[in-house]
Design a protein around this motif. Structure first.
Motif, PDB file in Angstrom:
ATOM      1  N   ILE A 155       0.570  -1.073  -0.051  1.00 35.05           N
ATOM      2  CA  ILE A 155       0.053   0.066  -0.216  1.00 35.05           C
ATOM      3  C   ILE A 155       1.400   1.165  -0.034  1.00 35.05           C
ATOM      4  O   ILE A 155       2.570   1.359   0.408  1.00 35.05           O
ATOM      5  N   GLY A 156       0.218   2.127  -0.277  1.00 35.87           N
ATOM      6  CA  GLY A 156       0.897   3.519  -0.175  1.00 35.87           C
ATOM      7  C   GLY A 156       2.357   3.964  -1.735  1.00 35.87           C
ATOM      8  O   GLY A 156       3.433   4.350  -1.722  1.00 35.87           O
ATOM      9  N   SER A 157       1.477   3.167  -2.336  1.00 34.62           N
ATOM     10  CA  SER A 157       2.410   3.382  -3.246  1.00 34.62           C
ATOM     11  C   SER A 157       1.836   3.256  -5.421  1.00 34.62           C
ATOM     12  O   SER A 157       0.594   2.531  -4.786  1.00 34.62           O
ATOM     13  N   GLU A 158       2.057   3.676  -6.149  1.00 39.87           N
ATOM     14  CA  GLU A 158       1.364   2.886  -7.354  1.00 39.87           C
ATOM     15  C   GLU A 158       2.834   2.647  -8.497  1.00 39.87           C
ATOM     16  O   GLU A 158       3.700   3.703  -8.492  1.00 39.87           O
ATOM     17  N   PHE A 159       2.099   2.220  -9.179  1.00 41.11           N
ATOM     18  CA  PHE A 159       2.799   1.710 -10.616  1.00 41.11           C
ATOM     19  C   PHE A 159       2.980   3.290 -11.532  1.00 41.11           C
ATOM     20  O   PHE A 159       2.008   3.254 -12.058  1.00 41.11           O
ATOM     21  N   ASN A 160       4.125   3.343 -11.737  1.00 44.68           N
ATOM     22  CA  ASN A 160       4.419   4.485 -13.175  1.00 44.68           C
ATOM     23  C   ASN A 160       4.901   3.525 -14.660  1.00 44.68           C
ATOM     24  O   ASN A 160       6.048   3.396 -14.290  1.00 44.68           O
ATOM     25  N   PHE A 161       3.896   3.801 -15.843  1.00 47.78           N
ATOM     26  CA  PHE A 161       4.294   2.726 -16.224  1.00 47.78           C
ATOM     27  C   PHE A 161       5.445   3.438 -17.395  1.00 47.78           C
ATOM     28  O   PHE A 161       5.988   3.054 -18.174  1.00 47.78           O
ATOM     29  N   GLU A 162       5.411   4.905 -17.646  1.00 48.66           N
ATOM     30  CA  GLU A 162       7.141   6.112 -18.177  1.00 48.66           C
ATOM     31  C   GLU A 162       7.939   5.026 -17.553  1.00 48.66           C
ATOM     32  O   GLU A 162       8.758   5.299 -18.260  1.00 48.66           O
ATOM     33  N   THR A 163       8.222   4.717 -16.000  1.00 50.00           N
ATOM     34  CA  THR A 163       9.518   4.674 -15.706  1.00 50.00           C
ATOM     35  C   THR A 163       9.508   2.624 -15.076  1.00 50.00           C
ATOM     36  O   THR A 163      10.281   2.436 -14.655  1.00 50.00           O
ATOM     37  N   SER A 170       2.447   7.839  -0.069  1.00 48.17           N
ATOM     38  CA  SER A 170       2.556   7.973   1.058  1.00 48.17           C
ATOM     39  C   SER A 170       3.239   7.138   1.915  1.00 48.17           C
ATOM     40  O   SER A 170       3.315   6.177   2.630  1.00 48.17           O
ATOM     41  N   PHE A 171       4.401   8.200   2.297  1.00 46.83           N
ATOM     42  CA  PHE A 171       5.391   7.348   3.247  1.00 46.83           C
ATOM     43  C   PHE A 171       4.267   6.885   5.195  1.00 46.83           C
ATOM     44  O   PHE A 171       4.531   5.757   5.117  1.00 46.83           O
ATOM     45  N   LEU A 172       3.708   7.932   4.887  1.00 44.70           N
ATOM     46  CA  LEU A 172       2.913   6.837   6.577  1.00 44.70           C
ATOM     47  C   LEU A 172       2.008   6.197   6.017  1.00 44.70           C
ATOM     48  O   LEU A 172       2.160   5.276   7.134  1.00 44.70           O
ATOM     49  N   ASP A 173       1.217   6.022   4.688  1.00 44.55           N
ATOM     50  CA  ASP A 173       0.465   4.871   4.471  1.00 44.55           C
ATOM     51  C   ASP A 173       2.158   3.375   4.614  1.00 44.55           C
ATOM     52  O   ASP A 173       1.333   2.566   4.887  1.00 44.55           O
TER      53      ASP A 173
END
Length: 516
Positions: A155-163, A170-173
């Motif tokens: 959690i607290g993250s997402e995928f960047n298709f460009e990189t 979210s560091f807190l998450d």
């Protein structure tokens, strides 16, 4: 023949399991040292100072081996799992960097003051150094388990298709991830139990030998009081950790409970099973009615989804993953329309399931029906090892609970060492914490397969471009080196354990003396 992925997994498993022989004892002994030295500062009795020094010596031997093996393990992320490091480095690297810069440096710095500051620091300042050693070791464990918890529940993250990388949102998450925090507290408590059993076992050895009685009884008393609190914390946080894992990883929950098919709520608890992997059923089972459903779901109405049903769900996700992979290729090439971009957002969460096809076909979108079925089957971990590692952990934990209740009862009644049979039981219980802890880690990591990052990055595509020869060479080298380390550790532990506290001040705690 083992392939590159399997050899990389084997090497990391050997390194991680070996490293974790030392970590829990470091966690447990550090706070036992805090208690002992606090008693010395408050009471002024030299016996507590000698207790701190003696158990601190064994702590130091263990700490040195833990640091050495931990460094080797972290390097493997770059050497054996380079694509993993590329894919998740922006997230995974943050807690590990904090651990090194804050917790590990604090712990290592004040370890030096602990050992060499007795004659250079005042009582209060030396006690503060001991507290900081303990806090440093606990903080170190926290940040490592935050990283591991994210692998279990990203959690607290997402995928960047460009990189083609995961990026933190979210560091807190990330930090407050419920899987990470429950795992941290469970691991911490297990380490405390490990330290308590270690001190109880060696103290019982002295009691049986009729030597250093006063020292042994005081050490026994501290360990029993500390351990009884820790073991109940292990049970509480183990239940919490299992519940959180059940929410985040239903496949692992079903495998560790041997649930092939969804049963009416609340499900029966399988004490013993003979699993049939091929037919996805149990050939034999001894069950306790309703127990699994109540414990795992904390409800009388919620079901534990069976592996058969989960496999069917995952097959659909593999098919969605093929769609996500196809859209990703369009996005990467710049040929995607706005509609394609919106559609990718819909299927993106299943991209990892599409990547499960990579070991079977170079072009995921061309996967055959048989390959899709195989990828879906791969999402189900082997039930036998997952089920039994959980029960071995529970059995070892149950035995330690009984022993610690008995030890605390002897402490409360001031009858420490009065029953030789119980002292022998404590002596031979020394391996139990490690059996429980290693089984728990095996369950956590093996039960997550086939994922390096749960439902996002399969292990099969996370490895480095190495040869089997490279891996066999490094495995043999590491095993040889670690064997030497283990021999050195055991030799030193047995040497100073047999010498006992009398080696600090000859005759000070002769067996004729009793605890005062």
């Amino acid at each position: 023949m083992l392939d590159i992925v399997e050899l990389s997994r084997l090497q990391f498993a050997l390194t991680a399991l070996y490293h974790f022989l030392f970590v829990p004892l470091t966690l447990g002994l550090s706070f036992i040292l805090v208690i002992m030295e606090t008693l010395y500062v408050v009471t002024g009795k030299e016996v507590y100072k000698d207790m701190t020094k003696f158990w601190g010596k064994l702590f130091g031997i263990n700490f040195a081996l833990g640091v050495t093996t931990g460094i080797t393990m972290e390097f493997q992320f770059g050497t054996n799992w380079s694509y993993y490091s590329h894919y998740v480095g922006d997230i995974f690297g943050a807690p590990l960097a904090i651990e090194a810069l804050l917790a590990f440096f604090m712990e290592s710095t004040f370890v030096g003051l602990f050992f060499f500051g007795w004659d250079r620091l005042s009582k209060g300042k030396h006690l503060m150094a001991t507290y900081l050693v303990a806090f440093g070791s606990n903080l170190s464990a926290m940040w490592i388990l935050v990283a591991n918890g994210w692998m279990q529940n990203p959690i607290g993250s997402e995928f960047n298709f460009e990189t083609m990388r995961m990026e933190m949102t979210s560091f807190l998450d990330l930090w407050l991830n419920p899987v990470a925090q429950s795992k941290f507290l469970h691991t911490l408590s297990a380490g405390y139990v490990c330290g308590a059993i270690f001190v109880l076992s060696i103290s019982s050895y002295y009691l049986l030998k009729g030597r250093d009685i006063g020292f042994a009884k005081r050490s026994f008393s501290v360990a029993a009081s500390f351990g009884i609190i820790a073991i109940f914390s292990v049970l509480l946080m183990g239940d919490e950790s299992g519940y959180e894992i059940g929410q985040a990883q239903p496949v692992k929950l079903a495998a560790m409970e041997g649930e092939w098919h969804t049963s009416p709520a609340p499900a029966d608890w399988n004490m013993v099973i003979i699993p049939n992997e091929a037919e996805m059923k149990n050939d034999f089972a001894i069950q306790i009615p309703y127990a699994a459903g109540i414990i795992a779901t904390r409800s009388l109405t919620k079901e534990i989804t069976g592996l058969t049903e989960l496999k069917a769900i995952n097959e659909k996700r593999v098919r969605n993953g093929i769609m996500a992979y196809d859209l990703l290729q369009k996005l990467r090439s710049g040929s995607a329309s706005e509609a394609d971009k919106e559609l990718f957002k819909v299927y993106q969460k299943d991209l990892g399931f599409g990547l499960l096809l990579k070991p079977y076909t170079e072009n995921v979108v061309d996967a055959t029906e048989a390959q899709i079925q195989q990828a879906a089957a791969d999402t189900i971990p082997k039930v036998g090892p997952t089920f039994w590692s959980f029960r071995v952990m529970m059995l070892a934990g149950g035995l330690m609970l009984l022993l610690l209740i008995g030890a605390f009862a002897q402490t409360a009644r001031k009858t420490i060492g009065s029953k030789p049979w119980f002292s022998k039981a404590l002596l031979f219980s020394l391996p139990l914490p490690w059996i429980a802890i290693e089984s728990g880690w095996f369950l956590a990591e093996y039960g997550r397969q086939p994922w390096a990052i749960y439902e996002m990055l399969p292990v099969g595509v996370a490895n480095s471009a190495l040869t089997t020869g490279d891996l066999w060479f490094s495995i043999i080298l590491i095993c040889a080196l670690y064997t030497i380390f283990l021999i050195a550790e055991m030799y030193l532990m047995f040497k100073y354990g047999r010498l006992g506290p009398s080696s600090l001040k000859t005759g000070r705690y002769h067996f004729e003396q009793t605890a005062r």
